[in-house]
Design an enzyme around this catalytic site. Structure first.
Site, PDB file in Angstrom:
ATOM      1  N   LYS A 121       0.830  -1.208   0.000  1.00  0.00           N
ATOM      2  CA  LYS A 121       0.000   0.000   0.000  1.00  0.00           C
ATOM      3  C   LYS A 121       0.860   1.252   0.000  1.00  0.00           C
ATOM      4  O   LYS A 121       0.626   2.203  -0.757  1.00  0.00           O
ATOM      5  CB  LYS A 121      -0.943  -0.015   1.196  1.00  0.00           C
ATOM      6  CG  LYS A 121      -1.840   1.220   1.304  1.00  0.00           C
ATOM      7  CD  LYS A 121      -1.500   1.992   2.538  1.00  0.00           C
ATOM      8  CE  LYS A 121      -2.261   3.289   2.635  1.00  0.00           C
ATOM      9  NZ  LYS A 121      -1.965   4.008   3.895  1.00  0.00           N
ATOM     10  N   ASP A 139      -6.576   1.274   1.455  1.00  0.00           N
ATOM     11  CA  ASP A 139      -6.474   1.372   2.916  1.00  0.00           C
ATOM     12  C   ASP A 139      -7.810   0.943   3.517  1.00  0.00           C
ATOM     13  O   ASP A 139      -8.684   0.433   2.821  1.00  0.00           O
ATOM     14  CB  ASP A 139      -6.083   2.785   3.352  1.00  0.00           C
ATOM     15  CG  ASP A 139      -7.179   3.815   3.072  1.00  0.00           C
ATOM     16  OD1 ASP A 139      -8.212   3.451   2.451  1.00  0.00           O
ATOM     17  OD2 ASP A 139      -7.006   4.966   3.474  1.00  0.00           O
TER      18      ASP A 139
END
Length: 217
Positions: A121, A139
């Site tokens: 991420k 997220d």
């Protein structure tokens, strides 16, 4: 409404709602963005933005950051969750940038994810926002909303990322992941909407009677 139709509604509404998509973490270049995203794990962007000015004044680039003692870095970021581990990772990351990448932030997922404290991420945020490479960082906000909006089954963030990339045009990814975050924080929060309350949820599922149970990432 089919999944592709829901995705088109989401894209159109978010483009209208958020024509500008500034990165919510304060930074001045790819290095400070990388550090800020690393620090944002398990804490808010607002809190990260409170501590990074002093940290970046002391270590504005890899060479200067690598010269700081771990304890000094820790003093700057002590308010953040996992501060001790993050301080260790920030210093070692800066050292590795000097040792392996001539003091530059690498422009590949593989090289970024090999750095301490940098997962997929974080690498995706840096690649998309610092280097303009199409990516779709997922997220907790995006994972939750993808489920509520029927865009993914939500088993895990990897599946959510694949589903969203399949649904939306590649050229929209970098902007859209920020738009979804902005919308989630403003209208479709974890406690403020259960999949039936906010304008997007009502439009996508006008007849929904039961709350959506969000599966953990």
């Amino acid at each position: 409404m089919r999944k592709k139709e829901r995705a088109q509604v989401v894209l159109e509404r978010l483009n209208d709602q958020y024509p500008e998509t500034p990165v919510p973490l304060d930074h001045s270049d790819s290095f400070t963005l990388l550090i800020a995203v690393l620090l944002s794990a398990q804490c808010t962007d607002k809190k990260v933005n409170e501590v990074t000015p002093a940290l970046f004044a002391a270590g504005p680039e890899p060479a200067a950051m690598a010269q700081l003692e771990e304890q000094e870095i820790l003093e700057h970021i002590r308010q953040l969750g996992l501060a001790k581990t993050k301080a260790k990772n920030v210093r070692r990351l800066a050292q590795l940038l000097l040792e392996r990448h001539d003091g530059e932030v690498p422009q590949s997922f593989e090289a970024l994810e090999a750095l301490p404290g940098v997962g997929h991420k974080t690498a995706s945020v840096v690649m998309s926002q610092a280097f303009g490479v199409p990516a779709f960082p997922v997220d907790t906000h995006i994972h939750r909303l993808a489920q509520r909006w029927g865009l993914s089954n939500g088993d895990n963030v990897q599946r959510t990322e694949r589903d969203l990339k399949d649904l939306f045009p590649r050229e929209a990814w970098n902007r859209l992941h920020l738009q979804i975050i902005f919308y989630g924080r403003e209208f479709c929060t974890a406690r403020g909407c259960d999949g039936r309350i906010c304008p997007m949820c009502r439009e996508l599922y006008p007849n929904r009677r039961k709350p959506v149970i969000t599966r953990k990432a």
